[in-house]
Design a protein around this motif. Structure first.
Motif, PDB file in Angstrom:
ATOM      1  N   HIS A 194     -18.675  -2.372  22.623  1.00 19.53           N
ATOM      2  CA  HIS A 194     -17.645  -1.377  22.322  1.00 19.53           C
ATOM      3  C   HIS A 194     -18.189   0.037  22.502  1.00 19.53           C
ATOM      4  O   HIS A 194     -19.363   0.304  22.227  1.00 19.53           O
ATOM      5  CB  HIS A 194     -17.156  -1.526  20.884  1.00 19.53           C
ATOM      6  CG  HIS A 194     -16.333  -2.740  20.637  1.00 19.53           C
ATOM      7  ND1 HIS A 194     -15.549  -2.909  19.509  1.00 19.53           N
ATOM      8  CD2 HIS A 194     -16.147  -3.871  21.385  1.00 19.53           C
ATOM      9  CE1 HIS A 194     -14.929  -4.070  19.567  1.00 19.53           C
ATOM     10  NE2 HIS A 194     -15.289  -4.680  20.691  1.00 19.53           N
TER      11      HIS A 194
ATOM     12  N   TRP B 134     -15.656   0.647  14.891  1.00 15.60           N
ATOM     13  CA  TRP B 134     -15.407   0.190  16.260  1.00 15.60           C
ATOM     14  C   TRP B 134     -16.704   0.006  17.030  1.00 15.60           C
ATOM     15  O   TRP B 134     -16.837  -0.930  17.824  1.00 15.60           O
ATOM     16  CB  TRP B 134     -14.494   1.173  16.990  1.00 15.60           C
ATOM     17  CG  TRP B 134     -14.297   0.814  18.433  1.00 15.60           C
ATOM     18  CD1 TRP B 134     -14.861   1.421  19.515  1.00 15.60           C
ATOM     19  CD2 TRP B 134     -13.508  -0.258  18.948  1.00 15.60           C
ATOM     20  NE1 TRP B 134     -14.483   0.795  20.676  1.00 15.60           N
ATOM     21  CE2 TRP B 134     -13.648  -0.247  20.359  1.00 15.60           C
ATOM     22  CE3 TRP B 134     -12.703  -1.242  18.359  1.00 15.60           C
ATOM     23  CZ2 TRP B 134     -13.002  -1.177  21.174  1.00 15.60           C
ATOM     24  CZ3 TRP B 134     -12.064  -2.168  19.175  1.00 15.60           C
ATOM     25  CH2 TRP B 134     -12.224  -2.122  20.572  1.00 15.60           C
TER      26      TRP B 134
ATOM     27  N   LEU C  67     -14.322  -0.936  26.446  1.00 15.08           N
ATOM     28  CA  LEU C  67     -15.236  -2.071  26.561  1.00 15.08           C
ATOM     29  C   LEU C  67     -16.142  -1.803  27.748  1.00 15.08           C
ATOM     30  O   LEU C  67     -15.700  -1.239  28.759  1.00 15.08           O
ATOM     31  CB  LEU C  67     -14.453  -3.374  26.774  1.00 15.08           C
ATOM     32  CG  LEU C  67     -13.455  -3.731  25.677  1.00 15.08           C
ATOM     33  CD1 LEU C  67     -12.701  -5.013  26.056  1.00 15.08           C
ATOM     34  CD2 LEU C  67     -14.138  -3.895  24.327  1.00 15.08           C
TER      35      LEU C  67
ATOM     36  N   TYR D  81     -15.101  -8.084  24.296  1.00 10.93           N
ATOM     37  CA  TYR D  81     -14.398  -7.712  23.070  1.00 10.93           C
ATOM     38  C   TYR D  81     -15.106  -8.334  21.873  1.00 10.93           C
ATOM     39  O   TYR D  81     -15.307  -9.547  21.800  1.00 10.93           O
ATOM     40  CB  TYR D  81     -12.949  -8.183  23.128  1.00 10.93           C
ATOM     41  CG  TYR D  81     -12.098  -7.734  21.969  1.00 10.93           C
ATOM     42  CD1 TYR D  81     -12.102  -6.405  21.546  1.00 10.93           C
ATOM     43  CD2 TYR D  81     -11.268  -8.628  21.284  1.00 10.93           C
ATOM     44  CE1 TYR D  81     -11.308  -5.984  20.490  1.00 10.93           C
ATOM     45  CE2 TYR D  81     -10.467  -8.224  20.234  1.00 10.93           C
ATOM     46  CZ  TYR D  81     -10.499  -6.894  19.840  1.00 10.93           C
ATOM     47  OH  TYR D  81      -9.718  -6.472  18.788  1.00 10.93           O
TER      48      TYR D  81
END
Length: 318
Positions: free
Chosen positions: A196, A289, A244, A192
């Motif tokens: 991504h 993201w 992930l 994390y």
């Protein structure tokens, strides 16, 4: 959790929507593995997307797909031949004396031949069929990531093998196809803010207990029964699912794998008896993201919090 989904299996959809390019190396690697006798579970729709290659890169992938198919057809033919030999031996034995054992050998061998022939038929099929684009944990899916200044589409297994894990660890904890949002800073802390990606889907499926779906208690002596529900955004728009991922290796084997991030259930999903829903991020957040800053996880948290709520219609799928 999201135990199954119908995905964007044609990478060209990512190209049209996001300008993403093809990761030739990763595609050819998994089909090389299949050609050499490995068994990566690759949805049929992924390979059908390369039926008519438009350029040299797609032609390279198609060649590896074709080689993998022919190699597997050869192995299937060899396995069928073994079963045919068993049938011939059992039939010869029946000519001398009728026995239950010989009849059972013939029955089992014919069933195995039918199963192998079904595999061969699927390998050779060139027309799309229902569920060709559906994945389950352990299957490969398409994930868009960022490499340098380009978005790239890669095939990844939908079940993440985490950093430091062995195959034994994975077998002991098989639920890592989903990453709970409330565990991103613990279980998933090495991914994390670092690795991504985006998986796109049109539907997702969940299994629920029938009595929960019917909003009632179990009757005396009643055993729980599960049922499968299909969820579809009422808007008809695709789901952009944050994932992930990790490039695992032990120095010999290599594996790209991923997990979809889930959150507390949307109200309409909770009403069916399920307690999680995959996150569906807004298109305007995709670039951010894919470019995470591990020193600013609050920005990533904000993206997940500002998710889409399209209302998920459902139907009983099975």
């Amino acid at each position: 959790m999201c135990y199954s989904a119908q995905i964007w299996a044609d990478y060209k959809k990512f190209t049209r929507q996001f300008g993403a390019i093809l990761s030739v190396g990763e595609f050819t690697r998994i089909y090389w593995e299949r050609r050499e006798g490995g068994s990566p579970k690759i949805p049929k729709a992924i390979e059908l997307a390369f039926t008519e290659p438009r350029d040299e890169l797609e032609a390279q992938v198609k060649q590896m797909i074709d080689e993998a198919r022919e190699a597997e057809l050869g192995r299937i033919g060899a396995r069928i031949a073994i079963q045919q030999e068993k049938i011939a031996e059992a039939e010869a034995a029946l000519q001398k004396r009728v026995t239950k054992k010989s009849r059972e050998i013939i029955r089992v061998a014919n069933n195995r031949i039918d199963a192998e022939q079904a595999k061969a038929d699927k390998l050779q099929r060139t027309e799309p069929a229902e569920d060709d684009d559906r994945i389950w944990p352990g299957d490969y899916t398409l994930v868009m990531v960022k490499e340098g200044d380009r978005k790239v589409v890669k095939p990844m297994r939908y079940q993440c093998r985490l950093p430091g894990w062995t195959l034994a660890d994975e077998k002991a904890k098989p639920g890592t196809y989903n990453a709970r949002r409330d565990s991103l800073r613990s279980v998933w802390k090495r991914l994390y803010g670092y690795n991504h990606g985006i998986m796109a889907a049109t539907h997702f499926y969940e299994r629920v207990a029938r009595h929960d779906y019917e909003q009632r208690a179990l009757a005396d002596g009643e055993r729980p029964k599960s049922m499968e529900l299909e969820f579809t955004p009422q808007t008809g728009e695709p789901l952009y699912i944050p994932v992930l991922w990790y490039a695992w290796t032990d120095g010999v084997e290599e594996l790209l794998s991923c997990a979809a991030i889930t959150d507390n259930p949307e109200p309409e999903v909770a009403m069916t008896g399920h307690d999680r829903t995959i996150i569906n991020i807004k298109p305007e957040h995709v670039d951010a993201w894919l470019n995470p800053d591990p020193k600013n996880l609050a920005a990533m948290d904000a993206i997940l919090e500002d998710k889409r709520h399209p209302f998920y219609e459902h139907r009983i799928a099975a």
